[in-house]
Every structure is written in structure tokens, then in C-alpha cells.
Scaffold this active site. Structure first.
Site, PDB file in Angstrom:
ATOM      1  N   LYS A 156       1.280 -10.138   3.300  1.00 35.39           N
ATOM      2  CA  LYS A 156       2.015 -10.686   2.156  1.00 35.39           C
ATOM      3  C   LYS A 156       3.294 -11.387   2.577  1.00 35.39           C
ATOM      4  CE  LYS A 156       2.063  -6.626   0.196  1.00 35.39           C
ATOM      5  NZ  LYS A 156       1.066  -5.874   0.962  1.00 35.39           N
ATOM      6  N   GLY A 210       6.857  -2.969   4.971  1.00 36.75           N
ATOM      7  CA  GLY A 210       7.303  -3.689   6.161  1.00 36.75           C
ATOM      8  C   GLY A 210       6.636  -5.046   6.162  1.00 36.75           C
ATOM      9  N   HIS A 211       7.386  -6.096   5.862  1.00 35.95           N
ATOM     10  CA  HIS A 211       6.808  -7.437   5.767  1.00 35.95           C
ATOM     11  C   HIS A 211       7.216  -8.257   6.985  1.00 35.95           C
ATOM     12  CE1 HIS A 211       6.303  -6.955   1.130  1.00 35.95           C
ATOM     13  NE2 HIS A 211       5.481  -6.216   1.831  1.00 35.95           N
ATOM     14  N   ASP A 230      -0.330  -4.189   4.017  1.00 34.01           N
ATOM     15  CA  ASP A 230      -0.408  -4.853   5.319  1.00 34.01           C
ATOM     16  C   ASP A 230      -1.430  -5.990   5.340  1.00 34.01           C
ATOM     17  OD1 ASP A 230       1.487  -3.019   6.343  1.00 34.01           O
ATOM     18  OD2 ASP A 230      -0.121  -1.547   6.534  1.00 34.01           O
ATOM     19  N   GLN A 266       2.931  -2.883  -0.545  1.00 34.61           N
ATOM     20  CA  GLN A 266       1.705  -2.072  -0.483  1.00 34.61           C
ATOM     21  C   GLN A 266       0.511  -2.856  -1.086  1.00 34.61           C
ATOM     22  OE1 GLN A 266       4.604  -0.091  -2.044  1.00 34.61           O
ATOM     23  NE2 GLN A 266       5.216  -0.055   0.076  1.00 34.61           N
TER      24      GLN A 266
HETATM   25  P1  IMP Z   1       4.627   6.609   0.953  1.00 32.03           P
HETATM   26  O1  IMP Z   1       4.651   5.307   0.229  1.00 32.03           O
HETATM   27  O2  IMP Z   1       5.606   6.664   2.096  1.00 32.03           O
HETATM   28  O3  IMP Z   1       4.758   7.777   0.032  1.00 32.03           O
HETATM   29  O4  IMP Z   1       3.186   6.765   1.642  1.00 32.03           O
HETATM   30  C1  IMP Z   1       2.015   6.973   0.887  1.00 32.03           C
HETATM   31  C2  IMP Z   1       0.834   6.242   1.505  1.00 32.03           C
HETATM   32  O5  IMP Z   1       1.011   4.846   1.378  1.00 32.03           O
HETATM   33  C3  IMP Z   1       0.640   6.489   3.003  1.00 32.03           C
HETATM   34  O6  IMP Z   1      -0.744   6.411   3.298  1.00 32.03           O
HETATM   35  C4  IMP Z   1       1.356   5.307   3.650  1.00 32.03           C
HETATM   36  O7  IMP Z   1       0.878   5.030   4.939  1.00 32.03           O
HETATM   37  C5  IMP Z   1       0.985   4.211   2.654  1.00 32.03           C
HETATM   38  N1  IMP Z   1       1.950   3.111   2.627  1.00 32.03           N
HETATM   39  C6  IMP Z   1       3.166   3.116   2.055  1.00 32.03           C
HETATM   40  N2  IMP Z   1       3.762   1.919   2.189  1.00 32.03           N
HETATM   41  C7  IMP Z   1       2.908   1.138   2.852  1.00 32.03           C
HETATM   42  C8  IMP Z   1       2.949  -0.226   3.272  1.00 32.03           C
HETATM   43  O8  IMP Z   1       3.905  -0.969   3.034  1.00 32.03           O
HETATM   44  N3  IMP Z   1       1.860  -0.686   3.944  1.00 32.03           N
HETATM   45  C9  IMP Z   1       0.780   0.091   4.168  1.00 32.03           C
HETATM   46  N4  IMP Z   1       0.689   1.364   3.787  1.00 32.03           N
HETATM   47  C10 IMP Z   1       1.747   1.891   3.133  1.00 32.03           C
HETATM   48 MG    MG Z   2       3.346  -3.732   5.943  1.00 31.92          MG
END
Ligand code: IMP
Ligand code: MG
Length: 422
Positions: A20, A44-45, A17, A220
Site C-alpha cells: 500500500k 509499516g509502509h 503488507d 493492514q
Molecule cells: P496487532 O495489530 O499488533 O494487534 O497484531 C494482530 C495481528 O495483525 C498479528 O497477526 C499481526 O502480525 C497483524 N498485523 C498488524 N499490523 C500489521 C501490518 O501492518 N501488516 C501485516 N500484519 C499486521
Molecule cells: Mg506492512
């Protein structure tokens, strides 16, 4: 910034977040091919074009520029129904999407209902013991686990109904939750995605050999890397730049730039260590001003000051060549702005007393006491003549000094046009 026959990585250097989406959209003006190489629709971009807000979860942000090609590489895990919905939605808004400009690698693994069930079960059980990760619930982790276990379905199975049926008859566990409704939706999605399926690794190599400028869009951020992040509070893919080539199928020698995206403060969704985290009124102000709610799950993001200890560490692991600094305008009007400059041990107050230099074990993270320094704030980061406000410039200079990475771009608002190159 992009060179012919070379790949540039745009990667988050915090907890995701960082913004990007916007910078990939800006940089993609000079790219020929924009690729996603890891993660899935946990991402989520958000991109603002005028007052139109576009959020992509699986499609590379470059999709919004009709003359660009975009690719989803072998390292991505894919929810086929979500991808089709995303394509349909953008098509309705007038974005042309067909097999000539969207490429999907047949090796990407498919997220199945079983994966989401397993994730829910695991998170429920960890919630009981106070150790939940706080995942996005999209089935990302279990799908990567299936890949490592060598028993998961891939895009190449999905797009041939007879392949998927054969797979399900030998891997019966995946029939759990695969209701007739979902089966039909997957069959429909498979048929809709067929036109995009192509060997992305081969196409990307062909393109590079012909001089294409490739942009790799990270999802991420490094602090969520499955190996180097704040394990186990991480996502399930490799995020540091060294892994990006493997998610696409190109040589690391093709990559000549690693652009690190950072926010002027920090946020984290989900659980886990966050030494510079803020609480109380200040955190609420920052969250509201920065609209810090998850683009994927809508969860309020935890907020904190910029952590320069972590930033220096992950800039080195990533080999960041350039920083782009996002959302500094959110700090406009703050009387003072904090930055975390050191981690000290709670007990000994020594700054480098962690057994391996950097906190790795959960117990070590619990020992971290942040040292925060304050800078005078700024009313508006840009002066009327488009130069940087002097206090803001001091703040930027400090980031460069502590991390040894130059800040090349400063974003001053959500829109494509709002920002300056330094
Ligand atoms: P997962 O990727 O759904 O397995 O989540 C694992 C961890 O990564 C959690 O803390 C999510 O909130 C975080 N996370 C996963 N994708 C994103 C992203 O795109 N932005 C921010 N945090 C993320
Ligand atoms: Mg995001």
C-alpha cells in the site's frame, strides 16, 4: 483517478503488507490531503525513492510529497514517542513537516506503557495454551479496548501536561509502567506534537467542501479486520472500507472509489488461518525474492499462493472498484504460478459446505482444504515494448474474471516509476 471534493480509499484486501505504501505514494501525486484513519504503529509502509528506503509507521505515506497535506484521524491509536521520532527522522532527511501540513486529531487515543504490558501478558498466557495471536507488541489491542471501555487517554490530554496529570490521578492503573523516564518522554512528545493538533474531522470536511481530493490510506488488510477477518487472529480496528469514513469523521457519501491493493501471491505475519500457505523450498524462494520480512517487527512472513476465494469475498465486502496488483515481478522466472480457486471441506470434499457459506468459526477454518490451479509462468511480466507478457496477461485476466474487479495498475518493481496503468 481522484476526483475533486471526493475521497478515495486505498485498502489492503489480504493480510496487510500488500504494498500500500508504494501505491499511496504514487496516487498521492494527485491528492490534496492524505489521511490515516485506523491502526497505529503496527503498520509499516515501505516506499523506495531511488535507492532510498523510507518506512513509515504512523505518518501517511503522502508525507514524502512536501506540497501535500497529511492527517492522522480520530480512529488511529498513537504512540506519541514513535510519532515524534518519525517526524524528526524525516525532517533530518529534508522533508518539511509543520502544523500547516500535518494535522493530528485530538481525539486519537494514546498508547500507554500499561497497554503494552497487558498485551505481553495476554500473548504470554495464550502462548502457553497454543492460541497466541502473534501481535506486533505495540499495544494496539489494549488501547482500542480502553477506548471502548471509555477510560483511556487521548491526544487532547497528552498535549496539555495538566490534563494528563489529572487523568493519571483519576485513572491510577495507567501509572503502572509509566516510569519517570517515560513520563518525561511523553511530556516532551506532547509538547512537540502540540503544533499539529487540530480538529481533523472539521478540516477534512472543510477541505472536501472546497473541492479537495482526499486519499485515505488503509493500514493492514481486510482479512485482519476485527469483525470480518479470521477472528481472533486479527488486529483490533475495522479495516473494511465502510468503516473508513468513521475513522476520519466524513460522510460515506463522500467516498467514490475504493482501490484494493493486492499482491500477486500472499503473505501473513502472525498466526491464524492461511489456506494457500506454502512450505518448503518454494516458500523460502518466494520469501527471499520478495523480501518478505515484517517492516515493523522484522519477523519472516508466511507465504502462499494468491487466494481468489478470499479475494472475491473481501472485494465484495469492501466494494472494491479497482485493483492494483503489486509484486508480480517477484514471480518472474517461476515455471508455474499457483492460485487458490476453491475451498473444499476436508471431509466431504464439497465446495460450499461451510455452515454460513464462508468459514467463520476456528473449527471451520480447520476443515478448509485448498484447491490450487496452476498457470504457466513468465520470464518478465513486461515485454520490452512495455506490454504485458502473454502468460502474465492470462493470470491477470483470471483474477479479474474470478473477482469481477478490473486490475488497473500493475507494479513491476519497488520504485515509484516501476509500474503501468492498464
Ligand atoms: P496487532 O495489530 O499488533 O494487534 O497484531 C494482530 C495481528 O495483525 C498479528 O497477526 C499481526 O502480525 C497483524 N498485523 C498488524 N499490523 C500489521 C501490518 O501492518 N501488516 C501485516 N500484519 C499486521
Ligand atoms: Mg506492512
Amino acid at each position: 483517478m481522484l476526483e475533486k471534493g471526493r475521497a478515495t480509499i486505498v485498502t489492503g484486501v489480504q493480510f496487510g503488507d500488500e504494498g500500500k505504501g508504494k501505491i499511496v505514494d504514487v496516487l498521492s501525486a494527485d491528492a490534496d490531503l492524505v489521511c490515516r484513519v485506523q491502526g497505529g504503529n503496527n503498520a509499516g509502509h515501505t516506499i523506495w525513492i531511488g535507492d532510498r528506503k523510507v518506512v513509515t509507521h504512523l505518518l501517511p505515506s503522502g508525507i514524502l510529497r512536501p506540497e501535500k497535506k497529511v492527517a492522522i484521524g480520530a480512529g488511529v491509536v498513537l504512540d506519541p514517542v514513535v510519532l515524534v521520532q518519525e517526524i524528526e527522522k524525516l525532517r533530518k532527511e529534508g522533508v518539511p513537516i509543520d502544523g500547516s501540513r500535518l494535522w493530528l486529531d485530538p481525539r486519537a487515543h494514546i498508547i500507554m506503557p500499561l497497554h503494552k504490558l497487558l498485551e505481553r501478558k495476554s500473548e504470554d498466557s495464550l502462548t502457553q495454551t497454543g492460541a497466541a495471536i502473534g501481535t506486533t507488541g505495540r499495544g494496539i489491542g489494549p488501547t482500542y479496548a480502553s477506548r471502548a471501555n471509555r477510560n483511556g487517554p487521548r491526544v487532547c490530554d497528552l498535549v496539555h501536561p495538566e490534563h494528563l496529570e489529572a487523568f493519571l490521578s483519576t485513572h491510577v492503573e495507567f501509572q503502572e509502567g509509566f516510569t519517570s523516564e517515560i513520563r518525561a518522554a511523553y511530556a516532551e512528545a506532547g509538547a512537540a506534537l502540540k503544533e499539529f493538533v487540530t480538529d481533523v474531522a472539521l478540516r477534512a470536511n472543510d477541505a472536501l467542501e472546497q473541492g479537495a481530493r482526499v486519499l485515505i490510506e488503509g493500514a493492514q488488510g481486510a482479512m485482519l479486520d476485527v469483525a470480518f477477518g479470521t477472528y481472533p487472529f486479527v488486529t483490533s480496528s475495522s479495516l473494511i472500507s465502510g468503516s473508513a469514513a468513521g475513522g476520519l469523521g466524513i460522510s460515506p457519501t463522500r467516498i467514490n472509489r475504493v482501490v484494493g491493493v493486492i499482491k500477486a501471491y500472499m503473505t501473513r505475519v502472525g498466526n491464524g488461518p492461511f489456506p494457500s500457505e506454502l512450505e518448503g523450498q518454494l516458500s523460502e524462494t518466494l520469501r527471499e525474492k520478495g523480501k518478505e520480512y515484517g517492516a515493523t517487527t522484522g519477523r519472516p512472513r508466511r507465504v502462499g499462493w494468491l487466494d481468489l476465494v478470499a479475494l472475491r469475498y473481501f472485494a465484495r465486502l469492501n466494494g472494491i472498484t479497482d485493483f492494483v496488483l503489486m509484486k508480480s515481478d517477484v514471480l518472474d522466472g517461476f515455471e508455474s504460478v499457483g492460485v487458490l480457486t476453491d475451498y473444499v471441506d476436508k471431509k466431504t470434499a464439497r465446495s460450499t459446505s461451510f455452515s454460513f457459506g464462508w468459514p467463520i468459526a476456528a473449527k471451520e477454518w480447520e476443515q478448509v482444504e485448498p484447491v490450487v490451479e496452476f498457470f504457466s509462468g513468465w520470464e518478465q511480466l513486461l515485454n520490452v515494448d512495455n506490454t504485458l507478457n502473454v502468460n502474465f496477461r492470462t493470470f491477470v485476466g483470471f483474477i479479474e474474471d474470478r473477482t469481477k474487479v478490473p486490475v488497473r495498475y500493475v507494479s513491476s518493481g519497488p520504485e515509484r516509476s516501476e509500474g503501468i496503468w492498464l
